[in-house]
Scaffold this active site. Sequence first.
Site, PDB file in Angstrom:
ATOM      1  N   PRO A  35       0.831  -1.213   0.000  1.00 48.53           N
ATOM      2  CA  PRO A  35       0.000   0.000   0.000  1.00 48.53           C
ATOM      3  C   PRO A  35       0.863   1.260   0.000  1.00 48.53           C
ATOM      4  O   PRO A  35       1.874   1.335   0.696  1.00 48.53           O
ATOM      5  CB  PRO A  35      -0.798  -0.123   1.293  1.00 48.53           C
ATOM      6  CG  PRO A  35      -0.785  -1.572   1.632  1.00 48.53           C
ATOM      7  CD  PRO A  35       0.533  -2.090   1.142  1.00 48.53           C
ATOM      8  N   GLU A  36       0.444   2.242  -0.797  1.00 49.11           N
ATOM      9  CA  GLU A  36       1.164   3.514  -0.808  1.00 49.11           C
ATOM     10  C   GLU A  36       0.558   4.454   0.234  1.00 49.11           C
ATOM     11  O   GLU A  36      -0.438   4.137   0.883  1.00 49.11           O
ATOM     12  CB  GLU A  36       1.154   4.087  -2.222  1.00 49.11           C
ATOM     13  CG  GLU A  36       1.754   3.098  -3.219  1.00 49.11           C
ATOM     14  CD  GLU A  36       2.211   3.694  -4.535  1.00 49.11           C
ATOM     15  OE1 GLU A  36       2.549   4.892  -4.578  1.00 49.11           O
ATOM     16  OE2 GLU A  36       2.250   2.943  -5.532  1.00 49.11           O
TER      17      GLU A  36
ATOM     18  N   LYS B 281       4.172   5.477   4.916  1.00 52.51           N
ATOM     19  CA  LYS B 281       3.561   4.154   4.965  1.00 52.51           C
ATOM     20  C   LYS B 281       3.433   3.627   6.389  1.00 52.51           C
ATOM     21  O   LYS B 281       3.209   2.432   6.588  1.00 52.51           O
ATOM     22  CB  LYS B 281       4.384   3.184   4.109  1.00 52.51           C
ATOM     23  CG  LYS B 281       4.445   3.582   2.639  1.00 52.51           C
ATOM     24  CD  LYS B 281       5.240   2.593   1.819  1.00 52.51           C
ATOM     25  CE  LYS B 281       5.305   3.018   0.349  1.00 52.51           C
ATOM     26  NZ  LYS B 281       6.034   2.037  -0.491  1.00 52.51           N
TER      27      LYS B 281
ATOM     28  N   ARG C  58      11.656  -4.046  -8.140  1.00 51.47           N
ATOM     29  CA  ARG C  58      10.295  -3.647  -8.486  1.00 51.47           C
ATOM     30  C   ARG C  58      10.214  -3.321  -9.976  1.00 51.47           C
ATOM     31  O   ARG C  58      11.189  -2.891 -10.581  1.00 51.47           O
ATOM     32  CB  ARG C  58       9.861  -2.399  -7.683  1.00 51.47           C
ATOM     33  CG  ARG C  58       9.938  -2.550  -6.176  1.00 51.47           C
ATOM     34  CD  ARG C  58       8.963  -3.603  -5.652  1.00 51.47           C
ATOM     35  NE  ARG C  58       7.590  -3.230  -5.911  1.00 51.47           N
ATOM     36  CZ  ARG C  58       6.873  -2.405  -5.156  1.00 51.47           C
ATOM     37  NH1 ARG C  58       7.420  -1.845  -4.096  1.00 51.47           N
ATOM     38  NH2 ARG C  58       5.616  -2.143  -5.459  1.00 51.47           N
TER      39      ARG C  58
END
Length: 269
Positions: free
Chosen positions: A2-3, A52, A258
Amino acid sequence: MPEGHVLHRLARLHQQRYAGSAVRVHSPQGRFASGASLVDGLVLDRAEAYGKHLLHVYAPDRVVHVHLGLYGKFTELPVPLEEPRGKVRMRVVGSTHGTDLRGPAACELLTEDEATTLLSRLGPDPLREDADPERGWERLTRSRSTIAALLMDQKIVSGVGNIYRAEVLFRRGIPPELPGRELDHDRWKLLWRDLVELMADGVRSGRMDTVRPEDMPEVTGREPRQDRHGGEVYVYRRAGQPCLHCSTPVATSELVGRKLYWCPTCQRG
């Protein structure tokens, strides 16, 4: 993972539902049992997010710090709650709702000083009113690393993840391989402004829409994006598809573990 906008949405929800009243806190799984016992029955002073990280602040001097990581998730439930299902690390129960936390990277009890030390290591959060973007700029311009890698570094900007990283670089025409120290200050200010606006919109809507109004499907006539992440985007997870601006196939590669997405034409620099 989650950002930052997801954590800010959670903080707002938990502030609304639990802050200002005594809450019951326990750890059905048992891995947070000692920490939960020290805040169980206390008044939750406030819930807030930084990047975060989610903080449940109790008085006196007790802060529950949560980082969801890749697999963490809060599940909100109305009271009365059923028996916990699965590995619930922490359950918080208020007067009207409860929330179950599963699979976080971190769920720990800190003192206020420890929480302050933790947050001091992070870069500015575009969603916080106290953010100072110049701190991020100073750290970024001392590095030879690429701007794409640096935007994912939480010491540079807190809360930015893979989606916002790819999208703001496209929106500002910045090549992902540009060294951080070569980004000029004016472009940094524009990039920061995009992050502030896009992430704030994400908090309001719960979606990650990064496409400008003139490029939305209802204006251009293209088909809406079909993706489990939702939201209209320019390059994220669109590898091989035509760029919405120039029709060049969107490129992809791996960077720091990523996926990175960009348009080779629009982001020449």
